[in-house]
Design an enzyme around this catalytic site. Sequence first.
Site, PDB file in Angstrom:
ATOM      1  N   LYS A 120      -7.134  -3.952  -2.830  1.00 33.81           N
ATOM      2  CA  LYS A 120      -7.828  -4.800  -1.485  1.00 33.81           C
ATOM      3  C   LYS A 120      -8.608  -3.593  -0.886  1.00 33.81           C
ATOM      4  O   LYS A 120      -8.156  -2.382  -1.191  1.00 33.81           O
ATOM      5  CB  LYS A 120      -6.470  -5.315  -0.728  1.00 33.81           C
ATOM      6  CG  LYS A 120      -5.881  -4.667  -0.120  1.00 33.81           C
ATOM      7  CD  LYS A 120      -4.782  -5.210   0.731  1.00 33.81           C
ATOM      8  CE  LYS A 120      -3.700  -4.425   1.333  1.00 33.81           C
ATOM      9  NZ  LYS A 120      -4.272  -3.529   2.519  1.00 33.81           N
ATOM     10  N   CYS A 159      -1.867  -2.294   7.933  1.00 32.70           N
ATOM     11  CA  CYS A 159      -1.705  -3.338   7.271  1.00 32.70           C
ATOM     12  C   CYS A 159      -0.501  -4.263   7.411  1.00 32.70           C
ATOM     13  O   CYS A 159      -0.393  -5.497   7.171  1.00 32.70           O
ATOM     14  CB  CYS A 159      -1.681  -2.566   5.802  1.00 32.70           C
ATOM     15  SG  CYS A 159      -3.362  -1.708   5.393  1.00 32.70           S
ATOM     16  N   ASP A 208       0.813  -1.061  -0.189  1.00 32.23           N
ATOM     17  CA  ASP A 208      -0.106  -0.146   0.080  1.00 32.23           C
ATOM     18  C   ASP A 208       0.950   1.260  -0.112  1.00 32.23           C
ATOM     19  O   ASP A 208       0.742   2.334   0.645  1.00 32.23           O
ATOM     20  CB  ASP A 208      -0.978  -0.037   1.311  1.00 32.23           C
ATOM     21  CG  ASP A 208      -1.843  -1.326   1.174  1.00 32.23           C
ATOM     22  OD1 ASP A 208      -1.828  -2.010   0.493  1.00 32.23           O
ATOM     23  OD2 ASP A 208      -2.385  -1.331   2.370  1.00 32.23           O
TER      24      ASP A 208
END
Length: 196
Positions: A80, A113, A20
């Site tokens: 996602k 994450c 990310d």
Amino acid sequence: MASRRLGKIALENSALFLCDMQEKFRPTIQYFPQIINVANRMLNAANTLEMPVVVTEQYPKGLGPTVSELDVSQHKVFPKTCFSMLIPEVEEHIKKIRDLKSVILCGIETQACIQQTTLDLLERNYEVHVIVDACSSRSMVDRMFAFDRMKDAGAFLTTSESMMLALTKDAASPKFKQVQKFIRDSAPDSGLLGEK
């Protein structure tokens, strides 16, 4: 005698995960340029060593693509909404990586994450190596306590230079000279040691 987990890594059964590292996070993540710089060193080393690379983007429609400094064009990018990178599509993808045992993890945010990916990977019996100078958060408190949490859970915390040297193992290695150029200059300070 009980076996001890040492966290030794082998190139032939490892993959790099980039989590990310997207444009919209740029203004809010502590030490963002430094984290991207280090992640880019890891990505270049992985590409040089022909290591599998897994890239995710959190809700790219709203948070934008992976930053332009990281050329992920030759790798599959998985969108996602879950915080963990281990969405079903990624799990299917990594099953195809022969003998995968160790995951090298870079990205943001450390307490969200990165931590959830680490715990999910550990639960599935992968070794996880978190590159501390390539992971950050909006809050340094969140970042540091997430590192503690992941270490307590069994992840190995390390630096980009240490990892690149571990992957090449030997100055006589055929690809060492190529990887060495990524570690010639020290990694930029990413605030892990606080004020000097």
